[in-house]
Scaffold this motif. Structure first.
Motif, short mmCIF file in Angstrom:
data_model
loop_
_atom_site.label_atom_id
_atom_site.label_comp_id
_atom_site.label_asym_id
_atom_site.label_seq_id
_atom_site.Cartn_x
_atom_site.Cartn_y
_atom_site.Cartn_z
N UNK A 108 0.81 -1.22 0.00
CA UNK A 108 0.00 0.00 0.00
C UNK A 108 0.84 1.27 0.00
N UNK A 109 2.17 1.13 -0.07
CA UNK A 109 3.05 2.29 -0.12
C UNK A 109 3.29 2.70 -1.58
N UNK A 110 2.86 3.91 -1.88
CA UNK A 110 3.06 4.46 -3.23
C UNK A 110 4.20 5.46 -3.14
N UNK A 111 5.18 5.33 -4.00
CA UNK A 111 6.30 6.26 -3.98
C UNK A 111 6.55 6.82 -5.37
N UNK A 112 7.13 8.00 -5.41
CA UNK A 112 7.45 8.68 -6.66
C UNK A 112 8.93 9.03 -6.63
N UNK A 113 9.68 8.51 -7.60
CA UNK A 113 11.12 8.72 -7.68
C UNK A 113 11.48 8.91 -9.16
N UNK A 114 11.20 10.09 -9.72
CA UNK A 114 11.29 10.27 -11.17
C UNK A 114 12.70 10.62 -11.64
N UNK A 115 12.95 10.51 -12.94
CA UNK A 115 14.18 11.09 -13.50
C UNK A 115 14.16 12.60 -13.27
N UNK A 116 15.33 13.21 -13.25
CA UNK A 116 15.42 14.62 -12.88
C UNK A 116 14.96 15.57 -13.98
N UNK A 117 14.69 15.04 -15.16
CA UNK A 117 14.15 15.88 -16.24
C UNK A 117 12.63 15.97 -16.17
N UNK A 118 12.02 15.38 -15.16
CA UNK A 118 10.57 15.42 -15.00
C UNK A 118 10.10 16.88 -14.91
N UNK A 119 8.91 17.15 -15.43
CA UNK A 119 8.35 18.50 -15.39
C UNK A 119 7.26 18.61 -14.32
N UNK A 120 6.90 19.84 -14.02
CA UNK A 120 5.81 20.07 -13.06
C UNK A 120 4.51 19.47 -13.59
N UNK A 121 4.30 19.55 -14.91
CA UNK A 121 3.10 18.97 -15.51
C UNK A 121 3.10 17.45 -15.36
N UNK A 122 4.27 16.82 -15.53
CA UNK A 122 4.38 15.37 -15.33
C UNK A 122 4.01 15.00 -13.90
N UNK A 123 4.58 15.72 -12.95
CA UNK A 123 4.31 15.42 -11.55
C UNK A 123 2.85 15.64 -11.19
N UNK A 124 2.26 16.68 -11.74
CA UNK A 124 0.84 16.91 -11.50
C UNK A 124 0.01 15.73 -12.00
N UNK A 125 0.37 15.22 -13.18
CA UNK A 125 -0.35 14.06 -13.73
C UNK A 125 -0.17 12.84 -12.84
N UNK A 126 1.03 12.67 -12.30
CA UNK A 126 1.30 11.54 -11.41
C UNK A 126 0.45 11.63 -10.15
N UNK A 127 0.43 12.82 -9.52
CA UNK A 127 -0.29 12.95 -8.25
C UNK A 127 -1.80 12.94 -8.44
N UNK A 128 -2.29 13.45 -9.57
CA UNK A 128 -3.72 13.31 -9.88
C UNK A 128 -4.06 11.84 -10.02
N UNK A 129 -3.16 11.09 -10.68
CA UNK A 129 -3.38 9.65 -10.82
C UNK A 129 -3.43 8.94 -9.48
N UNK A 130 -2.56 9.33 -8.55
CA UNK A 130 -2.55 8.72 -7.22
C UNK A 130 -3.85 9.02 -6.48
N UNK A 131 -4.30 10.28 -6.57
CA UNK A 131 -5.56 10.66 -5.92
C UNK A 131 -6.74 9.92 -6.53
N UNK A 132 -6.74 9.81 -7.86
CA UNK A 132 -7.83 9.10 -8.53
C UNK A 132 -7.83 7.62 -8.19
N UNK A 133 -6.65 7.05 -7.99
CA UNK A 133 -6.57 5.65 -7.59
C UNK A 133 -7.23 5.44 -6.24
N UNK A 134 -6.99 6.37 -5.32
CA UNK A 134 -7.63 6.27 -4.00
C UNK A 134 -9.14 6.42 -4.12
N UNK A 135 -9.58 7.35 -4.99
CA UNK A 135 -11.03 7.50 -5.21
C UNK A 135 -11.63 6.21 -5.75
N UNK A 136 -10.96 5.61 -6.70
CA UNK A 136 -11.48 4.39 -7.32
C UNK A 136 -11.55 3.25 -6.30
#
Length: 429
Positions: free
Chosen positions: A391-419
């Protein structure tokens, strides 16, 4: 029983009886992976924590191509080559002070095996044999026999228990209970006369992304030093900027006696590992008596192409902009995770450097809990490469990740909890 179209490949950490079709990736660029069915996936875990500056970084790719045309392999016993010499010199320049020698190997597990053998060989060769190793609860150091022995016992290694050697374990320094860990380490050093203490600095990776403060790491090194116990820092995952500094040990102003580096050593392009040690550990093996030789090798030790990739990666780490990028990603990660701190669906929301982790609040949260594969399937459908530890979700991206990428990742995590709560998704309910 084989199915007609089933692949004959046995994949790592994969239960094939439950795993669906493998995702076929045909290309990588920056923070993205591209599949055979034309999907773009955000690599939110740096492809098992190895990719630093991005997939197929031009500087590293160019170095690989150039070296492949000159020298692709040479036995490293009795021979050397420029990529090894240059990458070793840069490693010693960048690593914590007091580390004087570089031993090459092929993976994180083997770098730890080498460290353990160095420690035992040191004590044996100076005429004071010691064999006990002290470890930390919940730790993970690899999947070879020695590294399983110094890692947490459980489902990962239960079948192989007859092969494993005994160790002394100290508790993980839970918040508010740090002194219990330090007291246990001090007692182990005093009573067991150990050869070494091995630890993952600041964060235990596969054990659940468990984080602890730098002052504890500093105290653990002090205790080992006072008891003349070798201090091994397993920075296979924590190195290369993941914790906010090039190496996690820097944050505690700690100089390990032996240090293990791999994963991001080549920027994630090729397998390579190193074990660095103090001069006196090398000197204990330096003799005209061949019986005191350090007996460890692999056929591909210091492969020239892998070393060229490492040299190119180390070149990048000397550029100020690369270090600044780490701070930028850490700040974006903090912003991304902040809203989850007050979210009742999650527990223990945490960050160290560029790594974030949070625990989905479910009754059964162990590594083998059903929630893990369900979350993974949900993220796969969202074109996110996230691989929860139970149940531990972690995010460890490459350093070229963008703010938009991270937003998409965290929206996905929130949506997973909703689902999960609402049962809206067939892939997770």
């Amino acid at each position: 029983m084989m199915h007609e179209k089933q692949s004959r490949i046995w994949h790592p950490f994969t239960q094939h009886a439950l795993q669906g079709a493998m995702t076929k990736v045909v290309r990588g660029e920056g923070a993205y992976l591209y599949t055979a069915d034309d999907r773009r996936i955000i690599d939110a875990i740096a492809s098992w924590w190895v990719v630093t500056h991005g997939h197929c970084h031009p500087h590293i790719v160019s170095a690989i191509q150039k070296q492949a045309e000159q020298l692709n392999q040479i036995i490293f016993a009795g021979h050397t080559h420029e990529p090894a010499e240059e990458s070793a010199a840069l490693l010693l320049k960048l690593a914590p002070r007091g580390l004087d020698y570089v031993f090459f190997s092929d993976s994180g597990s083997t770098s730890v095996e080498v460290a353990l053998k160095m420690a035992l060989g040191y004590w044996h060769n100076i005429g004071e044999p010691r064999s006990r190793i002290v470890v930390m609860q919940h730790s993970y150091h690899g999947d070879t026999v020695g590294t399983m022995s110094v890692g947490a016992r459980g489902v990962f290694n239960a079948a192989y228990e007859p092969l494993l050697f005994d160790v002394t374990s100290v508790p993980f320094p839970e918040r508010g209970r740090e002194q219990a860990t330090l007291d246990a380490l001090e007692a182990a050093c005093r009573n067991d006369n150990p050869a070494a203490f091995i630890v993952e600095p600041l964060i235990l990776g596969a054990g659940g992304m468990l984080m602890y403060p730098a002052w504890v790491l500093r105290e653990m090194k002090r205790i080992c030093e006072a008891s003349n116990v070798l201090f091994i820092a397993d920075e296979v995952m924590t190195g290369w900027g993941r914790t906010g500094t090039l190496f996690a040990s820097e944050q505690a102003d700690v100089s390990p006696d032996i240090a293990c580096y791999s994963k991001g050593l080549t920027g994630g392009s090729l397998p390579l590992a190193v074990t660095l040690c103090r001069a006196d550990i090398f000197d204990a093996h330096y003799s005209k008596d061949r019986a005191r030789t350090f007996f460890h090798s692999s056929s591909y030790t210091a492969n020239p192409i892998a070393c060229a990739a490492a040299k190119a990666n180390l070149d990048l780490w000397q550029e100020p902009e690369v270090r600044k990028r780490i701070a930028s990603v850490a700040a974006m990660q903090e912003e991304g995770i902040e809203s989850f701190r007050a979210d009742a669906r999650f527990n223990n929301v945490r960050r160290v450097g560029t790594i974030t982790a949070l625990d989905l609040a479910v009754p059964d949260g162990g590594y083998l809990a059903d929630i893990g594969p369900k979350l993974q399937a949900f993220f796969r459908d969202r074109n996110l490469l996230l691989r929860p530890l139970g149940n531990t979700i972690y995010v460890m991206p490459p350093y070229c990740v963008t703010a938009a990428d991270l937003n998409e990742i965290y929206v996905g995590i929130s949506d997973a909890a909703d689902a999960l709560v609402s049962g809206k998704s067939a892939g997770i309910s």
